[in-house]
Design a protein around this motif. Structure first.
Motif, short mmCIF file in Angstrom:
data_model
loop_
_atom_site.label_atom_id
_atom_site.label_comp_id
_atom_site.label_asym_id
_atom_site.label_seq_id
_atom_site.Cartn_x
_atom_site.Cartn_y
_atom_site.Cartn_z
N VAL A 32 0.76 -1.07 -0.14
CA VAL A 32 0.03 -0.04 -0.10
C VAL A 32 1.00 1.21 0.00
O VAL A 32 0.35 2.36 -0.51
CB VAL A 32 -0.89 0.09 1.10
CG1 VAL A 32 -1.89 -0.89 1.22
CG2 VAL A 32 -0.39 -0.22 2.48
N ALA A 33 2.03 1.22 0.58
CA ALA A 33 3.01 2.44 0.49
C ALA A 33 3.45 2.72 -0.72
O ALA A 33 3.76 3.94 -1.23
CB ALA A 33 4.07 1.98 1.41
N ALA A 35 1.57 1.71 -3.49
CA ALA A 35 -0.04 1.90 -4.42
C ALA A 35 -0.40 3.30 -4.41
O ALA A 35 -0.79 4.03 -4.91
CB ALA A 35 -1.01 0.68 -3.93
N ALA A 36 -0.37 3.89 -2.77
CA ALA A 36 -0.96 5.20 -2.46
C ALA A 36 -0.63 6.32 -3.46
O ALA A 36 -1.35 6.99 -3.99
CB ALA A 36 -1.12 5.51 -1.19
#
Lengths: 255, 89
Positions: free
Chosen positions: A202-203, A205-206
């Motif tokens: 997620v780090a 992707a965001a």
């Protein structure tokens, strides 16, 4: 610093994607693997999240303007989602080299399509009636598009749009809008499988999501001001290079 | 129905992208909450397609188009099953 760099990469990919009329996945995946050293499956997972964001916002506009054929979309989604779940499950088992080779083939195919793209001929007037034909072909092609989306993290519009226009006889604009309507659901079905497998960072992707989202808007704004047709040849060459880089990675045995 | 589906898509997308934007800033400023914001942003994006399917299914059933409502519902159930499986891992 890395977050801002990832957002900048997303901005570039989103802008180029909007200018060239393709999804960001085909650009994002090779940049994340080659530029940031992300394993291929992790890059695909990020790409799928990016696709959910970009296709959902595009679909919202198309649906609001009544361009999407939601009846066709919800039926074909049965096949794309089944294909996507199967494809993303197989992606967890298949050798990375095979997935990269498939990605390279899709990148080169997209480059060729872009290279040969001609201005659209006369179009049926917006809202003109049409009859949907060959549902079986549409369902089969949608399942294949979903599977490829799940395997390598691209939207699959490059399969669905031609099939919807040529076989199912939907007007081109309706086909594009309906494909976009379906892509978010297809990408979500795959993304859940990647997330469950622990492939989604997620780090990463965001920031990429934010960049691509902003870039897509920037590209749409620039579309009328930049001679995009001239960029097509250069971008086709870039896609071939990115595909070639994937093949090079395969030969070197990189993850 | 078009308006409701469009609103559902915008709501989910803007919430997700907004949270991802906040996460990006938090990562850049080295704020501890960054990873939580990023996870929330991704979850908001994950929720958007099922939300859209639910709104479309409801819309189709409301206008009496049961076959399309059923198709949407089947896809929605498949997505929810996959999402629950992912959440439990």
């Amino acid at each position: 610093m890395t977050a801002l760099l990832l957002a900048a990469v997303g901005l570039g990919a989103g802008t180029l994607g909007a200018l060239m009329g393709i999804g960001g996945g085909i650009i994002v995946v090779p940049i994340l693997t080659a530029g940031f050293g992300l394993p291929f499956r992790h890059a695909v997972a990020v790409s799928l999240v990016v696709i959910i964001a970009s296709s959902s916002s595009a679909a919202a506009s198309y649906v609001d303007r009544k361009l999407s054929d939601m009846r066709v979309g919800v039926v074909l989604e049965l096949a794309t989602v089944a294909g996507a779940m199967l494809g993303s499950a197989v992606a967890g088992l298949a050798p990375v080299g095979l997935l990269k080779a498939l990605f390279a083939a899709v990148a080169v195919y997209s480059a060729l399509v872009m290279w040969r793209r001609r201005p659209a001929g006369p179009q049926a007037p917006e809202g003109a009636p049409y009859t949907v034909r060959r549902w079986g072909t549409g369902l089969g092609a949608s399942a294949v598009a979903g599977a490829i989306s799940g395997l390598i993290g691209v939207g699959g519009g490059f399969i669905k749009v031609p099939v919807m226009t040529l076989a199912m006889e939907l007007p081109f604009k309706v086909a594009v809008a309906t494909s976009n309507f379906m892509i978010g659901v297809t990408a979500a079905a795959s993304a859940y499988v990647y997330y469950a497998r622990g492939d989604l960072e997620v780090a990463v992707a965001a920031p990429v999501v934010v960049g691509v989202f902003a870039g897509a808007r920037l590209g749409a704004t620039l579309l009328g001001r930049i001679p995009a047709a001239r960029l097509q040849a250069a971008f086709s060459a870039l896609l071939v290079l990115l595909g070639g880089r994937m093949v090079w990675d395969v030969l070197r045995g990189l993850p | 129905m078009n308006r409701s589906v469009s609103l559902a898509l915008w709501a989910g997308t803007l919430t997700g992208v907004g949270l991802c934007g906040a996460a990006t800033l938090a990562y850049a400023l080295d704020v501890e909450a960054a990873s939580h914001l990023a996870r929330l942003g991704v979850i908001a994006l994950f929720v958007t397609p099922p939300l859209r399917l639910a709104v479309a299914a409801g819309g189709f059933f409301a206008v009496g188009e049961r076959r399309f409502g059923a198709a949407s519902s089947v896809v929605l159930l498949a997505l929810l099953a996959a999402a629950v499986h992912a959440a439990l891992r």
